[in-house]
Motif scaffolding. Structure first.
Motif, PDB file in Angstrom:
ATOM      1  N   PHE A 105       0.856  -1.187   0.000  1.00 33.90           N
ATOM      2  CA  PHE A 105       0.000   0.000   0.000  1.00 33.90           C
ATOM      3  C   PHE A 105       0.889   1.233   0.000  1.00 33.90           C
ATOM      4  O   PHE A 105       2.086   1.163   0.271  1.00 33.90           O
ATOM      5  CB  PHE A 105      -0.984   0.010   1.176  1.00 33.90           C
ATOM      6  CG  PHE A 105      -0.364   0.188   2.543  1.00 33.90           C
ATOM      7  CD1 PHE A 105      -0.180   1.440   3.098  1.00 33.90           C
ATOM      8  CD2 PHE A 105       0.006  -0.924   3.297  1.00 33.90           C
ATOM      9  CE1 PHE A 105       0.370   1.595   4.366  1.00 33.90           C
ATOM     10  CE2 PHE A 105       0.557  -0.783   4.564  1.00 33.90           C
ATOM     11  CZ  PHE A 105       0.746   0.481   5.099  1.00 33.90           C
ATOM     12  N   ALA A 106       0.295   2.363  -0.354  1.00 37.14           N
ATOM     13  CA  ALA A 106       1.042   3.620  -0.435  1.00 37.14           C
ATOM     14  C   ALA A 106       0.457   4.639   0.522  1.00 37.14           C
ATOM     15  O   ALA A 106      -0.734   4.592   0.854  1.00 37.14           O
ATOM     16  CB  ALA A 106       1.025   4.166  -1.859  1.00 37.14           C
ATOM     17  N   GLY A 107       1.302   5.566   0.974  1.00 38.35           N
ATOM     18  CA  GLY A 107       0.834   6.701   1.753  1.00 38.35           C
ATOM     19  C   GLY A 107       0.954   7.950   0.912  1.00 38.35           C
ATOM     20  O   GLY A 107       1.979   8.178   0.270  1.00 38.35           O
ATOM     21  N   SER A 108      -0.094   8.767   0.882  1.00 35.87           N
ATOM     22  CA  SER A 108      -0.056   9.971   0.055  1.00 35.87           C
ATOM     23  C   SER A 108      -0.830  11.098   0.709  1.00 35.87           C
ATOM     24  O   SER A 108      -1.868  10.872   1.329  1.00 35.87           O
ATOM     25  CB  SER A 108      -0.643   9.685  -1.335  1.00 35.87           C
ATOM     26  OG  SER A 108      -0.628  10.848  -2.143  1.00 35.87           O
ATOM     27  N   ASP A 109      -0.337  12.318   0.522  1.00 38.27           N
ATOM     28  CA  ASP A 109      -1.001  13.499   1.053  1.00 38.27           C
ATOM     29  C   ASP A 109      -2.071  14.026   0.107  1.00 38.27           C
ATOM     30  O   ASP A 109      -2.686  15.062   0.382  1.00 38.27           O
ATOM     31  CB  ASP A 109       0.015  14.614   1.333  1.00 38.27           C
ATOM     32  CG  ASP A 109       1.098  14.164   2.278  1.00 38.27           C
ATOM     33  OD1 ASP A 109       0.845  13.252   3.079  1.00 38.27           O
ATOM     34  OD2 ASP A 109       2.211  14.712   2.209  1.00 38.27           O
ATOM     35  N   SER A 110      -2.276  13.349  -1.019  1.00 33.48           N
ATOM     36  CA  SER A 110      -3.369  13.674  -1.926  1.00 33.48           C
ATOM     37  C   SER A 110      -3.844  12.381  -2.568  1.00 33.48           C
ATOM     38  O   SER A 110      -3.063  11.444  -2.738  1.00 33.48           O
ATOM     39  CB  SER A 110      -2.931  14.687  -2.989  1.00 33.48           C
ATOM     40  OG  SER A 110      -1.827  14.210  -3.729  1.00 33.48           O
ATOM     41  N   PRO A 111      -5.116  12.307  -2.936  1.00 33.89           N
ATOM     42  CA  PRO A 111      -5.637  11.060  -3.508  1.00 33.89           C
ATOM     43  C   PRO A 111      -5.114  10.812  -4.916  1.00 33.89           C
ATOM     44  O   PRO A 111      -4.564  11.708  -5.558  1.00 33.89           O
ATOM     45  CB  PRO A 111      -7.152  11.298  -3.515  1.00 33.89           C
ATOM     46  CG  PRO A 111      -7.307  12.783  -3.586  1.00 33.89           C
ATOM     47  CD  PRO A 111      -6.151  13.347  -2.810  1.00 33.89           C
ATOM     48  N   LEU A 112      -5.297   9.588  -5.379  1.00 32.37           N
ATOM     49  CA  LEU A 112      -4.936   9.259  -6.751  1.00 32.37           C
ATOM     50  C   LEU A 112      -5.656  10.194  -7.714  1.00 32.37           C
ATOM     51  O   LEU A 112      -6.841  10.496  -7.559  1.00 32.37           O
ATOM     52  CB  LEU A 112      -5.338   7.816  -7.072  1.00 32.37           C
ATOM     53  CG  LEU A 112      -4.541   6.701  -6.394  1.00 32.37           C
ATOM     54  CD1 LEU A 112      -5.258   5.375  -6.588  1.00 32.37           C
ATOM     55  CD2 LEU A 112      -3.119   6.632  -6.936  1.00 32.37           C
ATOM     56  N   LYS A 113      -4.932  10.629  -8.734  1.00 37.34           N
ATOM     57  CA  LYS A 113      -5.542  11.500  -9.728  1.00 37.34           C
ATOM     58  C   LYS A 113      -6.285  10.665 -10.763  1.00 37.34           C
ATOM     59  O   LYS A 113      -5.805   9.622 -11.201  1.00 37.34           O
ATOM     60  CB  LYS A 113      -4.473  12.346 -10.419  1.00 37.34           C
ATOM     61  CG  LYS A 113      -3.917  13.459  -9.556  1.00 37.34           C
ATOM     62  CD  LYS A 113      -3.073  14.404 -10.362  1.00 37.34           C
ATOM     63  CE  LYS A 113      -2.658  15.609  -9.524  1.00 37.34           C
ATOM     64  NZ  LYS A 113      -1.861  16.571 -10.296  1.00 37.34           N
TER      65      LYS A 113
END
Length: 377
Positions: A105-113
Protein backbone atom coordinates in the motif's frame (compact mmCIF):
# COMPACT_ATOMS: atom_id res chain seq x y z
CA UNK A 1 15.25 26.25 -9.19
CA UNK A 2 18.18 25.15 -7.08
CA UNK A 3 17.95 21.79 -5.38
CA UNK A 4 19.25 21.38 -1.85
CA UNK A 5 20.68 18.16 -0.52
CA UNK A 6 17.97 15.97 1.04
CA UNK A 7 17.75 16.00 4.80
CA UNK A 8 17.33 12.96 7.04
CA UNK A 9 13.93 11.71 8.00
CA UNK A 10 12.79 11.85 11.59
CA UNK A 11 12.53 8.37 13.06
CA UNK A 12 10.27 6.65 15.45
CA UNK A 13 11.85 8.31 18.47
CA UNK A 14 10.50 11.63 17.18
CA UNK A 15 6.85 10.65 17.09
CA UNK A 16 6.00 13.89 18.86
CA UNK A 17 6.96 15.72 15.69
CA UNK A 18 4.08 14.23 13.77
CA UNK A 19 2.38 16.83 11.68
CA UNK A 20 -0.78 15.14 10.66
CA UNK A 21 -2.55 13.40 13.47
CA UNK A 22 -5.99 12.17 14.22
CA UNK A 23 -7.20 11.72 17.71
CA UNK A 24 -9.51 9.26 19.33
CA UNK A 25 -10.72 8.22 22.69
CA UNK A 26 -10.92 4.99 24.54
CA UNK A 27 -14.46 4.75 25.80
CA UNK A 28 -13.21 3.22 29.02
CA UNK A 29 -11.11 6.26 29.75
CA UNK A 30 -13.95 8.81 29.54
CA UNK A 31 -11.51 11.03 27.70
CA UNK A 32 -12.92 12.67 24.61
CA UNK A 33 -9.52 13.44 23.12
CA UNK A 34 -9.25 17.02 21.90
CA UNK A 35 -12.40 18.34 23.51
CA UNK A 36 -12.14 21.70 21.76
CA UNK A 37 -11.97 20.22 18.30
CA UNK A 38 -15.63 20.75 17.47
CA UNK A 39 -15.95 17.13 16.29
CA UNK A 40 -16.66 13.97 18.25
CA UNK A 41 -13.60 11.82 18.73
CA UNK A 42 -13.62 8.32 17.24
CA UNK A 43 -13.86 5.21 19.34
CA UNK A 44 -10.59 3.65 20.34
CA UNK A 45 -10.91 -0.07 19.75
CA UNK A 46 -12.16 -2.55 17.15
CA UNK A 47 -12.07 -6.27 16.46
CA UNK A 48 -8.99 -7.17 14.43
CA UNK A 49 -8.42 -10.42 12.53
CA UNK A 50 -4.64 -10.78 12.71
CA UNK A 51 -2.47 -12.75 10.33
CA UNK A 52 -1.50 -12.63 6.70
CA UNK A 53 1.67 -11.30 5.15
CA UNK A 54 4.49 -10.05 7.37
CA UNK A 55 6.16 -7.73 6.97
CA UNK A 56 3.85 -5.61 4.86
CA UNK A 57 5.66 -3.18 2.59
CA UNK A 58 4.58 0.41 2.13
CA UNK A 59 6.02 3.67 0.85
CA UNK A 60 5.10 7.30 0.42
CA UNK A 61 4.31 10.45 2.38
CA UNK A 62 7.10 11.63 4.66
CA UNK A 63 4.51 13.70 6.56
CA UNK A 64 2.88 10.55 7.92
CA UNK A 65 6.09 8.63 8.71
CA UNK A 66 5.77 9.23 12.44
CA UNK A 67 2.09 8.28 12.36
CA UNK A 68 2.97 5.01 10.64
CA UNK A 69 5.57 4.38 13.35
CA UNK A 70 2.89 4.74 16.02
CA UNK A 71 0.39 2.66 14.06
CA UNK A 72 3.02 -0.05 13.58
CA UNK A 73 3.74 -0.28 17.30
CA UNK A 74 0.03 -0.64 18.03
CA UNK A 75 -0.28 -3.21 15.24
CA UNK A 76 2.55 -5.27 16.72
CA UNK A 77 0.93 -5.07 20.14
CA UNK A 78 -2.41 -6.22 18.76
CA UNK A 79 -1.02 -8.79 16.30
CA UNK A 80 2.12 -10.36 17.73
CA UNK A 81 4.83 -10.91 15.14
CA UNK A 82 3.20 -8.76 12.44
CA UNK A 83 5.23 -5.87 11.04
CA UNK A 84 5.06 -3.06 8.50
CA UNK A 85 8.11 -1.69 6.68
CA UNK A 86 7.44 1.90 5.58
CA UNK A 87 9.77 3.98 3.39
CA UNK A 88 9.02 7.75 3.69
CA UNK A 89 10.15 8.58 0.15
CA UNK A 90 7.40 11.10 -0.59
CA UNK A 91 3.85 10.81 -1.89
CA UNK A 92 4.80 10.76 -5.57
CA UNK A 93 7.33 7.98 -5.13
CA UNK A 94 4.91 6.00 -2.98
CA UNK A 95 2.18 6.05 -5.62
CA UNK A 96 4.66 5.01 -8.30
CA UNK A 97 5.91 2.10 -6.20
CA UNK A 98 2.35 1.02 -5.44
CA UNK A 99 1.32 1.17 -9.08
CA UNK A 100 4.43 -0.81 -10.01
CA UNK A 101 3.31 -3.48 -7.51
CA UNK A 102 6.50 -3.04 -5.49
CA UNK A 103 4.69 -2.24 -2.23
CA UNK A 104 1.45 -3.45 -0.65
CA UNK A 105 0.00 0.00 0.00
CA UNK A 106 1.04 3.62 -0.44
CA UNK A 107 0.83 6.70 1.75
CA UNK A 108 -0.06 9.97 0.05
CA UNK A 109 -1.00 13.50 1.05
CA UNK A 110 -3.37 13.67 -1.93
CA UNK A 111 -5.64 11.06 -3.51
CA UNK A 112 -4.94 9.26 -6.75
CA UNK A 113 -5.54 11.50 -9.73
CA UNK A 114 -8.20 10.52 -12.22
CA UNK A 115 -6.74 9.45 -15.52
CA UNK A 116 -3.35 7.83 -15.95
CA UNK A 117 -2.55 7.51 -12.24
CA UNK A 118 -5.88 5.94 -11.28
CA UNK A 119 -5.82 3.70 -14.36
CA UNK A 120 -2.35 2.44 -13.46
CA UNK A 121 -3.53 1.72 -9.92
CA UNK A 122 -6.49 -0.28 -11.23
CA UNK A 123 -4.14 -2.30 -13.42
CA UNK A 124 -1.91 -2.92 -10.41
CA UNK A 125 -4.96 -4.15 -8.49
CA UNK A 126 -5.73 -6.76 -11.19
CA UNK A 127 -8.59 -4.75 -12.62
CA UNK A 128 -10.07 -3.76 -9.27
CA UNK A 129 -10.40 -0.17 -8.09
CA UNK A 130 -7.83 1.35 -5.77
CA UNK A 131 -9.26 3.23 -2.79
CA UNK A 132 -8.05 6.34 -0.97
CA UNK A 133 -8.63 5.91 2.77
CA UNK A 134 -8.04 8.99 4.97
CA UNK A 135 -6.51 8.22 8.36
CA UNK A 136 -5.17 11.56 9.52
CA UNK A 137 -6.11 15.15 8.79
CA UNK A 138 -4.03 18.16 9.68
CA UNK A 139 -2.94 21.65 8.81
CA UNK A 140 -0.23 23.00 6.54
CA UNK A 141 1.65 26.04 7.77
CA UNK A 142 3.05 28.86 5.72
CA UNK A 143 6.17 28.97 7.84
CA UNK A 144 8.79 31.70 7.80
CA UNK A 145 11.87 32.98 9.57
CA UNK A 146 12.17 36.75 9.80
CA UNK A 147 14.04 38.39 12.63
CA UNK A 148 11.88 40.71 14.69
CA UNK A 149 8.59 39.53 13.14
CA UNK A 150 6.86 36.93 15.29
CA UNK A 151 3.33 37.51 14.02
CA UNK A 152 2.44 37.86 10.36
CA UNK A 153 -0.88 37.68 8.52
CA UNK A 154 -1.18 36.71 4.87
CA UNK A 155 -4.14 36.65 2.53
CA UNK A 156 -4.33 33.88 -0.09
CA UNK A 157 -3.62 36.45 -2.79
CA UNK A 158 -0.49 37.75 -1.07
CA UNK A 159 0.69 34.20 -0.36
CA UNK A 160 0.22 33.29 -4.02
CA UNK A 161 2.27 36.27 -5.17
CA UNK A 162 5.06 35.40 -2.74
CA UNK A 163 5.27 31.83 -4.01
CA UNK A 164 5.13 32.75 -7.71
CA UNK A 165 7.55 35.65 -7.45
CA UNK A 166 5.02 38.47 -7.77
CA UNK A 167 6.13 39.78 -4.36
CA UNK A 168 9.89 39.71 -3.79
CA UNK A 169 10.54 41.89 -0.72
CA UNK A 170 9.31 41.56 2.85
CA UNK A 171 8.45 45.27 2.99
CA UNK A 172 6.28 45.08 -0.13
CA UNK A 173 3.23 47.36 0.24
CA UNK A 174 0.90 44.40 -0.38
CA UNK A 175 2.20 42.63 2.72
CA UNK A 176 2.06 45.81 4.79
CA UNK A 177 -1.53 46.41 3.71
CA UNK A 178 -2.86 43.11 5.09
CA UNK A 179 -5.00 43.69 8.15
CA UNK A 180 -3.02 42.70 11.22
CA UNK A 181 0.35 43.70 9.78
CA UNK A 182 -0.01 47.35 10.73
CA UNK A 183 3.04 48.58 12.57
CA UNK A 184 5.21 45.56 11.78
CA UNK A 185 8.85 46.36 11.18
CA UNK A 186 9.05 44.56 7.86
CA UNK A 187 12.61 44.82 6.51
CA UNK A 188 13.85 45.67 3.03
CA UNK A 189 14.97 42.09 2.62
CA UNK A 190 14.57 39.58 -0.19
CA UNK A 191 11.99 36.85 0.36
CA UNK A 192 13.64 33.46 -0.07
CA UNK A 193 11.05 30.91 -1.15
CA UNK A 194 11.80 27.29 -0.25
CA UNK A 195 9.67 24.58 -1.86
CA UNK A 196 9.66 20.79 -1.97
CA UNK A 197 12.06 19.51 -4.64
CA UNK A 198 10.54 16.03 -4.59
CA UNK A 199 7.03 15.11 -5.67
CA UNK A 200 4.83 15.83 -2.70
CA UNK A 201 1.18 15.67 -1.76
CA UNK A 202 1.85 18.66 0.47
CA UNK A 203 2.86 20.65 -2.60
CA UNK A 204 -0.24 19.44 -4.42
CA UNK A 205 -2.56 20.50 -1.59
CA UNK A 206 -0.81 23.84 -1.12
CA UNK A 207 -1.11 24.69 -4.80
CA UNK A 208 -4.74 23.55 -4.84
CA UNK A 209 -5.35 25.89 -1.91
CA UNK A 210 -3.76 28.83 -3.75
CA UNK A 211 -5.70 28.00 -6.92
CA UNK A 212 -9.02 27.85 -5.04
CA UNK A 213 -8.52 30.72 -2.61
CA UNK A 214 -6.27 33.32 -4.25
CA UNK A 215 -8.88 34.68 -6.67
CA UNK A 216 -6.78 34.46 -9.81
CA UNK A 217 -3.44 35.40 -8.25
CA UNK A 218 -2.21 31.81 -8.68
CA UNK A 219 -2.34 30.69 -12.31
CA UNK A 220 0.44 28.11 -12.17
CA UNK A 221 -1.89 25.18 -11.50
CA UNK A 222 -1.45 22.34 -9.02
CA UNK A 223 0.24 18.95 -8.86
CA UNK A 224 2.90 17.24 -6.78
CA UNK A 225 5.72 19.28 -8.31
CA UNK A 226 6.06 22.92 -7.22
CA UNK A 227 5.15 25.20 -10.14
CA UNK A 228 5.86 28.62 -8.68
CA UNK A 229 9.13 28.91 -10.55
CA UNK A 230 11.01 30.75 -7.81
CA UNK A 231 13.33 30.00 -4.92
CA UNK A 232 15.19 26.89 -3.85
CA UNK A 233 14.05 23.29 -3.37
CA UNK A 234 14.68 20.82 -0.58
CA UNK A 235 13.56 17.21 -0.22
CA UNK A 236 11.03 16.16 2.39
CA UNK A 237 9.17 18.03 5.11
CA UNK A 238 12.20 18.09 7.37
CA UNK A 239 14.32 19.31 4.48
CA UNK A 240 12.31 22.44 3.76
CA UNK A 241 11.97 23.23 7.46
CA UNK A 242 15.72 22.97 8.00
CA UNK A 243 16.40 25.10 4.93
CA UNK A 244 14.21 27.94 6.22
CA UNK A 245 15.73 27.75 9.69
CA UNK A 246 19.17 28.50 8.24
CA UNK A 247 18.11 31.56 6.21
CA UNK A 248 16.60 34.70 7.72
CA UNK A 249 13.97 35.98 5.30
CA UNK A 250 12.99 32.51 4.07
CA UNK A 251 9.48 31.10 3.77
CA UNK A 252 7.98 27.72 2.91
CA UNK A 253 4.85 25.60 3.15
CA UNK A 254 5.14 22.60 5.46
CA UNK A 255 3.09 20.36 7.71
CA UNK A 256 2.30 22.15 10.94
CA UNK A 257 4.52 20.40 13.46
CA UNK A 258 7.59 21.22 11.40
CA UNK A 259 6.79 24.93 11.85
CA UNK A 260 8.56 25.22 15.19
CA UNK A 261 11.99 25.63 16.75
CA UNK A 262 12.82 28.89 15.03
CA UNK A 263 10.00 28.98 12.49
CA UNK A 264 6.72 30.87 12.77
CA UNK A 265 3.41 29.96 11.15
CA UNK A 266 1.64 32.88 9.48
CA UNK A 267 -1.99 33.61 10.21
CA UNK A 268 -4.32 33.34 7.21
CA UNK A 269 -6.99 35.90 6.36
CA UNK A 270 -9.52 34.49 3.90
CA UNK A 271 -11.74 37.54 4.21
CA UNK A 272 -12.94 37.32 7.79
CA UNK A 273 -9.76 38.34 9.60
CA UNK A 274 -6.51 36.60 10.42
CA UNK A 275 -6.81 33.08 11.81
CA UNK A 276 -4.00 31.35 13.68
CA UNK A 277 -3.23 27.69 13.08
CA UNK A 278 -4.68 25.66 15.96
CA UNK A 279 -6.50 22.35 16.29
CA UNK A 280 -9.72 24.24 16.96
CA UNK A 281 -9.49 26.47 13.89
CA UNK A 282 -8.63 23.53 11.63
CA UNK A 283 -11.51 21.47 13.01
CA UNK A 284 -13.87 24.33 12.22
CA UNK A 285 -12.84 24.12 8.58
CA UNK A 286 -13.72 20.43 8.46
CA UNK A 287 -17.40 21.31 8.85
CA UNK A 288 -17.62 21.93 5.09
CA UNK A 289 -15.78 18.78 3.99
CA UNK A 290 -17.38 16.42 1.47
CA UNK A 291 -16.33 13.39 -0.56
CA UNK A 292 -15.44 13.39 -4.25
CA UNK A 293 -17.39 10.15 -4.78
CA UNK A 294 -20.38 10.23 -2.47
CA UNK A 295 -21.63 6.76 -1.61
CA UNK A 296 -18.38 5.09 -2.63
CA UNK A 297 -15.90 3.13 -0.54
CA UNK A 298 -13.24 5.43 -2.06
CA UNK A 299 -13.08 8.20 0.55
CA UNK A 300 -11.09 10.92 -1.23
CA UNK A 301 -12.17 14.23 0.28
CA UNK A 302 -13.16 17.22 -1.83
CA UNK A 303 -11.23 19.98 -0.08
CA UNK A 304 -11.90 22.77 -2.58
CA UNK A 305 -14.85 24.03 -0.56
CA UNK A 306 -12.65 24.33 2.50
CA UNK A 307 -9.85 26.04 0.62
CA UNK A 308 -12.18 28.65 -0.89
CA UNK A 309 -14.20 29.30 2.26
CA UNK A 310 -14.00 32.38 4.46
CA UNK A 311 -15.68 30.97 7.55
CA UNK A 312 -14.82 33.21 10.51
CA UNK A 313 -12.35 31.52 12.84
CA UNK A 314 -11.60 28.66 10.42
CA UNK A 315 -8.09 27.81 9.21
CA UNK A 316 -8.57 26.43 5.67
CA UNK A 317 -5.09 25.26 4.65
CA UNK A 318 -5.06 21.57 5.49
CA UNK A 319 -4.41 18.21 3.91
CA UNK A 320 -5.47 14.63 4.35
CA UNK A 321 -3.08 11.72 4.50
CA UNK A 322 -4.44 8.71 2.63
CA UNK A 323 -3.51 5.07 2.61
CA UNK A 324 -3.93 3.91 -0.98
CA UNK A 325 -4.99 0.27 -1.15
CA UNK A 326 -6.50 -2.22 -3.56
CA UNK A 327 -10.20 -2.81 -3.07
CA UNK A 328 -9.34 -6.42 -3.92
CA UNK A 329 -5.86 -7.93 -3.79
CA UNK A 330 -4.75 -10.90 -5.86
CA UNK A 331 -3.06 -12.29 -2.72
CA UNK A 332 -5.42 -12.98 0.22
CA UNK A 333 -2.52 -12.90 2.70
CA UNK A 334 -1.76 -9.31 1.73
CA UNK A 335 -5.43 -8.34 1.96
CA UNK A 336 -5.75 -9.87 5.43
CA UNK A 337 -2.69 -8.07 6.80
CA UNK A 338 -3.60 -4.74 5.18
CA UNK A 339 -7.08 -4.91 6.71
CA UNK A 340 -5.68 -5.72 10.14
CA UNK A 341 -3.09 -2.94 10.05
CA UNK A 342 -5.53 -0.28 8.84
CA UNK A 343 -8.15 -1.32 11.39
CA UNK A 344 -5.61 -0.87 14.19
CA UNK A 345 -4.46 2.45 12.71
CA UNK A 346 -8.01 3.78 12.57
CA UNK A 347 -8.78 2.72 16.16
CA UNK A 348 -6.07 1.82 18.68
CA UNK A 349 -3.54 3.89 16.75
CA UNK A 350 -5.52 7.09 17.21
CA UNK A 351 -5.24 7.57 20.97
CA UNK A 352 -1.45 8.16 21.07
CA UNK A 353 -1.84 10.83 18.41
CA UNK A 354 -4.57 12.64 20.30
CA UNK A 355 -2.23 12.98 23.26
CA UNK A 356 0.02 15.10 21.04
CA UNK A 357 -2.82 17.61 20.61
CA UNK A 358 -3.53 17.28 16.89
CA UNK A 359 -6.73 17.43 14.85
CA UNK A 360 -9.19 14.56 15.42
CA UNK A 361 -10.82 12.43 12.77
CA UNK A 362 -14.54 12.85 13.42
CA UNK A 363 -16.53 9.81 14.50
CA UNK A 364 -18.48 9.91 11.24
CA UNK A 365 -15.31 9.73 9.15
CA UNK A 366 -13.88 6.89 11.22
CA UNK A 367 -17.08 4.92 10.69
CA UNK A 368 -16.78 5.32 6.92
CA UNK A 369 -13.09 4.37 6.97
CA UNK A 370 -13.76 1.19 8.96
CA UNK A 371 -16.60 0.30 6.60
CA UNK A 372 -14.25 0.61 3.62
CA UNK A 373 -11.53 -1.43 5.36
CA UNK A 374 -14.02 -4.23 6.01
CA UNK A 375 -14.87 -4.28 2.29
CA UNK A 376 -11.26 -4.91 1.17
CA UNK A 377 -11.02 -8.41 -0.30
Amino acid sequence: MKIMRPMGVVGIAACAALVLAACGSDPASNNSGNQNSGAPAPSGTANVECGGKSPLSAEGSSAQKNAIDIFSLKYQAKCSGQQVNYNPSGSGAGVKQFNAKLVDFAGSDSPLKDGEEATAAKTRCAGNDAWNLPLVVGPVAIAYKLQGVDKLTLTPEVAAKIFNGGIKKWNDPAIKAVKGNEGLNLPDKDIQVVSRSDESGTTDNFQKYLKAAAKGAWTQGDGKQFKGGVGNGAAGSNGVAQAVKTADGAITYVEASFAKDGLTAAQLDSGSGGVALTSETVAKSLDSASFKKEGSKDLALDLDKIYASNTPGAYPLLLTTYEIVCSKYDNPDIAKAVKAFLTVAATDGQQPLSEKGYVPIPQSLQTKVLDSIKAIA
